[in-house]
Enzyme design. Sequence first.
Site, mmCIF file in Angstrom:
data_model
loop_
_atom_site.group_PDB
_atom_site.id
_atom_site.type_symbol
_atom_site.label_atom_id
_atom_site.label_comp_id
_atom_site.label_asym_id
_atom_site.label_seq_id
_atom_site.Cartn_x
_atom_site.Cartn_y
_atom_site.Cartn_z
ATOM 1 N N GLN A 1 -13.943 6.843 4.025
ATOM 2 C CA GLN A 1 -14.544 7.643 2.974
ATOM 3 C C GLN A 1 -16.057 7.841 3.108
ATOM 4 O O GLN A 1 -16.573 8.884 2.687
ATOM 5 C CB GLN A 1 -14.193 7.048 1.615
ATOM 6 C CG GLN A 1 -12.699 7.101 1.331
ATOM 7 C CD GLN A 1 -12.315 6.485 0.004
ATOM 8 O OE1 GLN A 1 -13.028 6.590 -0.981
ATOM 9 N NE2 GLN A 1 -11.159 5.819 -0.024
ATOM 10 N N CYS B 1 -26.488 0.974 2.031
ATOM 11 C CA CYS B 1 -26.278 2.363 1.646
ATOM 12 C C CYS B 1 -27.169 3.246 2.507
ATOM 13 O O CYS B 1 -28.374 3.359 2.236
ATOM 14 C CB CYS B 1 -26.604 2.564 0.163
ATOM 15 S SG CYS B 1 -26.247 4.239 -0.419
ATOM 16 N N GLU C 1 0.854 -1.196 0.000
ATOM 17 C CA GLU C 1 0.000 0.000 0.000
ATOM 18 C C GLU C 1 0.890 1.247 0.000
ATOM 19 O O GLU C 1 1.674 1.452 0.919
ATOM 20 C CB GLU C 1 -0.907 -0.001 1.226
ATOM 21 C CG GLU C 1 -1.675 1.289 1.453
ATOM 22 C CD GLU C 1 -2.503 1.715 0.254
ATOM 23 O OE1 GLU C 1 -2.280 2.835 -0.253
ATOM 24 O OE2 GLU C 1 -3.362 0.926 -0.182
ATOM 25 N N ALA D 1 -18.541 0.195 1.830
ATOM 26 C CA ALA D 1 -17.812 -0.342 2.983
ATOM 27 C C ALA D 1 -18.605 -1.453 3.650
ATOM 28 O O ALA D 1 -18.032 -2.412 4.181
ATOM 29 C CB ALA D 1 -17.519 0.781 3.977
ATOM 30 N N CYS E 1 -20.083 3.532 -3.541
ATOM 31 C CA CYS E 1 -21.221 4.123 -2.830
ATOM 32 C C CYS E 1 -22.160 4.843 -3.777
ATOM 33 O O CYS E 1 -22.157 6.075 -3.894
ATOM 34 C CB CYS E 1 -20.766 5.075 -1.732
ATOM 35 S SG CYS E 1 -22.121 5.522 -0.615
ATOM 36 N N ASP F 1 -14.088 -2.966 -3.979
ATOM 37 C CA ASP F 1 -14.401 -2.237 -5.200
ATOM 38 C C ASP F 1 -13.655 -2.732 -6.429
ATOM 39 O O ASP F 1 -14.096 -2.497 -7.557
ATOM 40 C CB ASP F 1 -14.086 -0.749 -5.008
ATOM 41 C CG ASP F 1 -14.892 -0.104 -3.900
ATOM 42 O OD1 ASP F 1 -15.829 -0.744 -3.394
ATOM 43 O OD2 ASP F 1 -14.588 1.047 -3.534
#
Length: 440
Positions: A68, A368, A60, A335, A188, A325
Site C-alpha cells: 500500500q 514516513c 486471511e 509498514a 501512514c 495497525d
Amino acid sequence: MLSKSTQTMVLSTMGKRYFSMSTPKSKHFKLVVVGGGAGGCSIAAKFARKIDPKSIAVIEPADMHYYQPQWTMVGGGMKKLEESGRTMESVLPKSITWLKEKAVGFYPDKNLIQISGKNQEPIQYDYLVVATGIQLNFNQIKGLIQAFDTPGVCSNYSPLYVNKTLESIKGFKKGNAIFTFPNTPIKCAGAPQKIMYIADSYFRKHGKRQDANVVFNTSLGVLFGVKKYADALWEIVKKRDIKVNLRTNLVEVIPKERKAIFENLDKPGTSETFDYEMLHVTPPMGPHDVMKTSAGDLVDPAGYVNLNKTTLQHVKYQNIFGLGDCTNLPTSKTAAAVAGQCGILSQNLWSVMNGKDPLGQYDGYTSCPLVTSYSTCVLAEFDYTSQPLETFPVNQAKESRVAFHLKKDIMPGIYWNLMLNGHWNGPAAFRKIAHLGFGK
C-alpha cells in the site's frame, strides 16, 4: 480435545447472529496468525523456519496482497496499480495452512477463533498473533461513496479509487484542489499530504498552478506530529503557497454541486463549505468490526488490540501477541513500524514458546517518507517519544533526491523480497553502522 463447555454457540460479528458448533472437534494449530498483511506474512515466514510449518495457520480472506505505501506513487502517476499487488497465495509461506475466511469471533479465554463460512469449525491455537490491520470507513462521510463516481473526487487509500487520483490531477482546470486528513487514527499519517505536494508539482509543471488554490484541510492541530519534520514541512507549504487549515474535518460531500462540508473541531456545531475542482479524501479509519463486537478482552475500549508497548505481548493473555495497525501501540501506523515490530515480536514469541520471559523491547520506531515532488522526499524517522531516529548521518528533514529514490525504487524491493519473507526487521542495524556504532 475441547471440553463440552467450549462446544457451544459462538457469537459472530453480525449483531445477534450465532454460529452453531455442529462438531465436537476443532482445527488445532500451534500458531495462528490473523491477517495476511505485511506483519502477518512476515511473522508466518519467520516461524515457518522455526517450527513445523504445518502447525501454522494464517486466517486471511483476501485474494490479493498490496504494497500500500506504493499507492502514493500510483496516484501521482509514477507507478502502476498492478505493480503494487501480488496474489495472497504467492506471498504466504508455501507449507503453512491458509484459511481463506474472515475471523468473526475471538475467544482468548478458550484459545479459540471462529471463522466465517457455513458450518466452519472453530480454530484452536496454542499461540496467536493478531495482525488484522485497520478498516477504511468511507461511508462515514455523507455522500462520499456517490461522489467517487463523479469528476475530481479520489483517494489513494483504496485500489478502487487510486487510479482516479491521477485522472483528477490531469483533469484539473482551475479552482480548489483540496486534500483531507480525518479525525481518526489512520495508516501512514504522511500520505494525505504527500499527494498534495505531488499534485502541486504537476500543476506547476503543466502551467496550471496559477489557477489552482491548493488546500490541506486536516483534523490535526499540527502539520506533522514530530516537530523537526513539521518545521520543514511548514517551510515547504509556505514556499509553495499551500493553504493549511488545522482542526478542519470533512463530514459531507455534495457531488452535484461540487461542494465539501468541513466541521470546525475547535468550534463544535460550526462548519464551512468549500467548492472543489479536485477533492482527495483520506477516509476515517478504525478497528475492524469484529474487533469492536466480538473480541472481548483482546481489545481496549476503542477496539484496538491491547498490548504491552515494548514487548508486543498482550497485557492479559501471555500466549497472544500483536503488531501493526490493529494495535494500540502509540506510534504511527506504517509498514516501517511493522518491520520494526516484527523482529521484536518474533524474538519475544519464540522466548515465550520456550518458557522464557519476553525481553526484546520495541522502541516505537516508525518511518514516513514524505514525498514532496516528483524527485524529492523528506525521510521522517522517529520513535515513541516523537524524537527523530534517523538512519543516515545527515539532516533527513531536508528534501532529498536520494530519499526519493529510496522510497520509489529501493523500498518496494525490500518489502517484496525481504520483509514478506521474514528477513527484514527495519534499518536499526544499518543505523548503527551509518552512525559509526553510536546510533540507537
